[in-house]
Each structure stands twice: as structure tokens, then as C-alpha cells.
Design an enzyme around this catalytic site. Structure first.
Site, PDB file in Angstrom:
ATOM      1  N   ARG A  55       1.371   4.738   0.081  1.00  0.00           N
ATOM      2  CA  ARG A  55       1.745   4.581  -0.550  1.00  0.00           C
ATOM      3  C   ARG A  55       3.041   6.182  -0.349  1.00  0.00           C
ATOM      4  NH1 ARG A  55      -3.111   6.663  -1.065  1.00  0.00           N
ATOM      5  NH2 ARG A  55      -4.273   8.243  -1.376  1.00  0.00           N
ATOM      6  N   GLU A 107      -3.686   6.907  -6.807  1.00  0.00           N
ATOM      7  CA  GLU A 107      -4.616   5.981  -5.205  1.00  0.00           C
ATOM      8  C   GLU A 107      -4.564   7.811  -4.423  1.00  0.00           C
ATOM      9  OE1 GLU A 107      -3.797   3.623  -1.931  1.00  0.00           O
ATOM     10  OE2 GLU A 107      -5.290   2.325  -2.925  1.00  0.00           O
TER      11      GLU A 107
HETATM   12  O1  LIG Z   1      -0.927  -1.711   4.692  1.00  0.00           O
HETATM   13  P1  LIG Z   1      -2.512  -1.499   4.401  1.00  0.00           P
HETATM   14  O2  LIG Z   1      -3.285  -0.735   5.635  1.00  0.00           O
HETATM   15  O3  LIG Z   1      -2.570  -3.567   4.738  1.00  0.00           O
HETATM   16  O4  LIG Z   1      -2.654  -1.356   3.208  1.00  0.00           O
HETATM   17  C1  LIG Z   1      -2.480  -1.819   2.132  1.00  0.00           C
HETATM   18  C2  LIG Z   1      -3.037  -1.359   1.011  1.00  0.00           C
HETATM   19  O5  LIG Z   1      -4.455  -0.485   1.147  1.00  0.00           O
HETATM   20  C3  LIG Z   1      -4.756   0.279   0.705  1.00  0.00           C
HETATM   21  O6  LIG Z   1      -5.322   0.560   1.427  1.00  0.00           O
HETATM   22  C4  LIG Z   1      -5.599   0.306  -0.671  1.00  0.00           C
HETATM   23  O7  LIG Z   1      -6.557  -0.989  -0.746  1.00  0.00           O
HETATM   24  C5  LIG Z   1      -3.625   1.323  -0.142  1.00  0.00           C
HETATM   25  O8  LIG Z   1      -4.022   2.765   0.214  1.00  0.00           O
HETATM   26  C6  LIG Z   1      -2.685   1.095   0.975  1.00  0.00           C
HETATM   27  O9  LIG Z   1      -1.655   0.662   0.117  1.00  0.00           O
END
Ligand SMILES: O=P(O)(O)OC[C@H]1O[C@](O)(CO)[C@@H](O)[C@@H]1O
Length: 556
Positions: free
Chosen positions: A275, A360
Site C-alpha cells: 500500500r 490495512e
Molecule cells: O502485490 P501483491 O503481492 O500481489 O499483493 C497485493 C495486495 O495483497 C495484500 O497482501 C493483501 O492481501 C496487500 O497488502 C497487497 O497490496
């Protein structure tokens, strides 16, 4: 789990906490309307400007004493040391043993940012250069599709932080978009999302960005597979895939296994939380639409806010003030939500991004050490674009029983001069915070009805419905115009606000263990649906609902 590099406290055991409780008992007797009429300087006293952001916080339930006490709380909670620790790249994300070093991504000074003793700035700059070369090759049509057509459409596949941040910024900066390139986002695992987005696209001129820090997120990987299948089904060949798919990830191997060429993989780092990642290569769709120079200006705007946050005294520090006001309302007025109300069509995606950023980060109920908190932490973040919300949920803001602090956000100048729309928009924005602040008394309601020629009995009946209590707090956050620089500063401001609150609440704002359980259970349920696993151990509700799904879809 590593030790926190700064001392953290249980906020409600600090002596200042009880002083704030006592102070709250006095402040809640005040009415903002009277505070304003008593003190013509109020707006000037509760106003700050930094990094192109103007913050009017005079319409809050505060006095000078409140700010003094809240600043003391920040000091006693160890905020100055925590800010230093974050900028020093210390492992403030202690449950994952990582720094939270998103500030390095927008560092404009010739100073190193170290992770485990190694300066990360060379890698950060190399990644930015890789982005720059890529953006240039797409804009100049040096890089083309498999039939030699130039790209007309970019489809960004990602979810959470790999989606919301880029989405809000690319939408906020639409006036800066380069001609001839459209951008689409696909996040949801709901096949309808990708189906609808691909419906009108041609594989010959479509480029896909697979954005996943982990390269393991089910939604993104599923969408990436479906995108690849669509590409192959509609004329593309396996050997053309590398021309149409690039990836952004910290997990190079997985992207490589998916079929992305090594040189088309953009790096990410585990010291950047999802985030907080729009400033990294995750911002590639932003750079593709607004150009690399504007992307760099976005980083520069965030850096302006970082410098302000790092160096300004706490009581003049915009993110600190915002964070403390949030604590004031959550912990001393029992507010459980906070509204984000952008009066700017281009910023309509901001509430969703701040929602992830805040909820989050601070949706936690144990301290850094794992002890249960007995004070409230992150509020529910919600909101939407003004003036639309005025005709939907503002009724509850004005007369409902909930206590709902809000941020009104608006650029002073518009990109679209059409009639007097912008002056009217501003009038709406200001009138809402004014109405929340001053309300309407019973006497005023009665006088109004009398002036309309109502009878005495009609007045008595109707007046209570027209009373608006007022005394409801809000911040007004303005900036000259939506530019890459101001948008960078605005978003960085919220990032730091969230951090400030996490420090006061003694929670880790940079992990997100709460989302894992749902992912694990989802895997299991999917295996039951596909027959790879048994329904044993499922609760009767879930079991029953799985059976219903299977029956309706003839999967039994
Ligand atoms: O970039 P990734 O690893 O696909 O994660 C996407 C999103 O999923 C999360 O881990 C939450 O499920 C977030 O913190 C993150 O931004």
C-alpha cells in the site's frame, strides 16, 4: 521477531492520556459556532501550509490546549524517535523484520538510505531508469506488438496496493495523459472484470503489466493467466508473449516461470509495503500515462511532504496534526469512522486508496509486542466524491447519531474551466464543512418556518426535524491545482498520518496478517469445489453454501 528500534508505550497508561481525558470533558461542552464567534483569528491559528498543501483544521473540536496536550502525547509516545527510525531504514515492521522505506523511493537528495547496511539508492535509481527506458520505448513506438502495431492500450493486472495506488494517481492526473494510450485496470478475480475490460481490445496493440510484489496473489495470477489465454486465443503466439507481457515483482523467479523475459521484469523490494508502493515500479502505469518527467514530479511532491514530516515541529507538522486529530476523535470521542471527501472528479478514487492505506495499516488489535490493546485503533475509512455525496450520505453526517469526522479535499484551480462549475463546487465544499460546524438551532429553524408563513402549530411540529446539531469536526485540505507534485504531496501526507497514529497506538502499521486467514480458507474451499479436498471439517453453513454453488453450477 525483532525489537522495535524505538521505545513504544501503552498510550493509555501515559499520564498525558488521563490529562487528555479530563480535557475532553471540557472541550465537549464547547460549540464550534461559539468558538468561531469568540475568536476571529481561529482560522489563522489552526492553519498550516507545507509542500503545496493547505490545511485548515480550525473546524475541529480543539483549543490551543488540545494541540499542546496532543503534541505532548506524540512526544511521550515516542513519535520523534519513530520518525527517525523510519527514515533511517530501521526494522520498524518488526513482525516481518523489515524496514518500511517507501521514503527512499522518492528521495531527491544525495543521501543514502540503508537496509541492513547497504544503500538501496543505486537500485532505486536503476529501477527508475529501467522504467524511463521502457516508457520511452512505448511512447516512441520502438517497442511494438507482434504485428508491428503500436500499443494503444495498457492493461494493468494487480490488486490491493498493486492496484489502488496507481489507479488513484493515474486518474487524478488524467489531464497529463499522453495522447494515444489508454489505461485499464483489472483487479478482481471476478471474471466479469477482465471480460469487460478485454471486450473491446485488440491483442495486437495491448500490453499487459502483471503487478504483484509476491507474484503469488491468487486474483492477479488468475487474471494474468486469463489475459495470456485471451492473447493466445485471439491471434498471439507463445513466442509473442514476451512482447505483450511485462511484470513488476519482488519474486523474479515466479515471473520468469510465467514466461516473462528477465529484462522485462521490473524489481520491487520487500522493504516497500504494497500500500506504499505506487512510488516504485508499481507506478509504471502512472509513468506510461503521464510520462516519466511527470512521474518524477510526483516523487518530488512526495519528497516535499517527507521533508516537511521529517523536519517540522510536531505542532506545525501536517501529517502529525492530522494523525493526532484522528487519535483525539477515536480515543477520546469514540469516533469509529473517518470520511474522505474529495471535491474533485479526478480524485474520486482517493477514498478507496486511503481506505486500504489506513485500514490495512492500522486495523490491528495487538501491540508491537503482541499484547492485546485496550484502546481503539484504526477507524473505518469511507467516503466518495463531493458534491455527489451531499445527495446521498451527507444527511447522516449532519443529523445522524454517529460522530463522523471528515476530510474535505479540493484543488483551488481546475483543469477544466467550464462555466462557473469550479466556484460552485468550492461553494458546496465549504458550505458542507460550515454546516457541519455551525448547524442550525431550534430558534433558527423556527424563525425560518415563520418567515415561510407557517402557523405556530406547524412550526412546533416541523422545527425539531430541521434542527442540525453542528459541532461536527472536519479538516479542509486544499492545494492550488491537481499536479503531479501536489498529488504526490497529498498521498504522502496520508501515508505519514497513518504512521503517526500507528506509533501512538503502539501497533505495527506495516504488516497485514489479518488478510492471510481468508486466503488460506479460500484455497481450501476451492479445493472442495474442484473435488481435490473433502468437506470434512467445514462448518455447516459453509458446507451448505458450497453444495448450493455446486448444484446450481452442475458441479456435483
Ligand atoms: O502485490 P501483491 O503481492 O500481489 O499483493 C497485493 C495486495 O495483497 C495484500 O497482501 C493483501 O492481501 C496487500 O497488502 C497487497 O497490496
Amino acid at each position: 521477531m525483532s525489537e522495535l528500534p524505538y521505545t513504544s508505550n501503552y498510550p493509555n497508561t501515559l499520564p498525558i492520556w488521563s490529562q487528555l481525558q479530563e480535557h475532553q470533558a471540557k472541550v465537549k461542552q464547547l460549540h464550534l459556532r461559539e468558538e468561531f464567534s469568540k475568536d476571529p483569528q481561529r482560522a489563522e491559528r489552526f492553519f498550516q501550509k507545507a509542500a503545496g498543501i493547505y490545511l485548515d483544521y480550525s473546524k475541529n473540536l480543539i483549543t490551543d490546549e488540545t494541540i499542546k496536550l496532543l503534541t505532548q502525547l506524540a512526544n511521550d509516545a515516542g513519535l520523534p524517535a519513530a520518525i527517525k527510525a523510519m527514515f533511517n531504514g530501521e526494522k520498524i515492521n518488526n513482525s516481518e523484520e523489515r524496514p518500511a522505506l517507501h521514503v527512499a523511493l522518492r528521495n531527491q537528495a544525495a543521501v543514502p538510505y540503508k537496509v541492513d547496511g547497504t544503500d538501496v539508492m543505486p537500485e532505486v535509481k536503476a529501477a527508475l531508469n529501467q522504467m524511463e527506458r521502457f516508457v520511452w520505448s512505448i511512447h516512441s513506438a520502438q517497442w511494438r506488438g507482434y504485428t508491428n502495431k503500436r500499443f494503444t492500450d495498457i492493461v494493468h493486472l494487480g490488486i490491493g496496493g498493486s492496484y489502488l495506488g496507481p489507479k488513484v494517481v493515474s486518474a487524478a492526473l488524467k489531464p497529463y495523459w499522453k495522447a494515444g494510450l489508454n489505461l485499464h485496470y483489472v483487479a478482481n478475480i471476478d471474471g466479469t472484470h477482465i471480460t469487460e475490460e478485454l471486450k473491446h481490445l485488440s491483442p495486437e496493440s495491448t500490453l499487459f503489466i502483471i503487478a504483484s510484489k509476491s507474484f503469488g496473489t491468487q486474483e492477479t495470477i488468475m487474471n494474468a493467466k486469463s489475459a495470456k489465454a485471451w492473447f493466445l486465443r485471439n491471434g498471439g503466439l507463445e513466442e509473442d508473449v514476451h512482447k505483450h507481457f511485462v511484470a513488476i515483482t519482488a519474486n523474479k523467479q515466479k515471473a520468469y516461470n510465467f514466461g516473462i523475459r528477465e529484462e522485462n521484469i521490473f524489481p520491487m523490494w520487500d522493504w516497500v509495503g504494497g500500500r506504499y508502493s505506487l512510488w516504485s515500479t508499481i507506478g509504471l502505469p502512472i509513468a506510461l500515462t503521464i510520462g516519466i518527467e511527470n512521474f518524477k514530479n510526483l516523487l518530488a511532491g512526495a519528497y516535499d511532504m517527507d521533508e516537511h514530516f521529517r523536519t517540522a515541529p510536531l505542532d506545525h507538522n501536517i501529517p502529525v496534526i492530522l494523525g493526532l486529530l484522528g487519535v483525539w476523535y477515536s480515543n477520546f470521542f469514540n469516533a469509529d469512522s473517518h470520511a474522505i471527501l474529495p471535491y474533485d472528479h479526478y480524485l474520486r478514487a482517493l477514498p478507496a486508496h486511503i481506505q486500504q492505506l489506513d485500514m490495512e495499516s492500522n486495523g490491528k488489535s495487538v501491540t508491537h509486542k503482541g499484547e492485546a490493546v485496550d484502546w481503539s485503533t484504526g477507524p473505518i475509512i469511507w467516503g466518495g466524491a463531493g458534491a455527489n455525496g451531499q445527495h446521498a450520505y451527507h444527511q447522516l453526517l449532519h443529523q445522524g447519531t454517529h460522530f463522523l469526522p471528515a476530510d474535505f479535499i479540493m484543488p483551488l484551480r481546475t483543469h477544466n474551466h467550464i462555466g462557473d462549475h469550479h466556484a460552485l463546487l468550492l461553494s458546496n465544499c465549504l458550505s458542507q464543512s460550515q454546516a457541519l460546524m455551525q448547524g442550525k438551532t431550534l430558534e433558527e429553524a423556527k424563525a425560518e418556518l415563520k418567515a415561510q408563513g407557517k402557523t405556530d402549530s406547524q412550526i412546533d411540529e416541523l422545527a425539531p426535524h430541521k434542527v442540525i446539531p453542528g459541532n461536527r469536526p472536519s479538516n479542509t485540505i486544499l492545494f492550488e491545482k491537481s499536479t503531479p507534485r501536489t498529488i504526490g504531496a497529498l498521498i504522502a501526507m496520508y501515508e505519514h498520518k497513518v504512521f503517526v497514529q500507528g506509533v501512538i497506538w503502539n501497533i505495527n502499521s506495516f504488516d497485514q496478517w489479518g488478510v492471510e486467514l481468508g486466503k488460506e480458507l479460500g484455497e481450501h474451499i476451492y479445493q472442495i469445489i474442484t473435488g481435490e479436498n473433502e468437506t470434512n471439517g467445514q462448518d455447516s453453513s459453509t458446507k451448505h453454501l458450497i453444495e448450493l454453488f455446486k448444484k446450481i453450477n452442475n458441479r456435483i
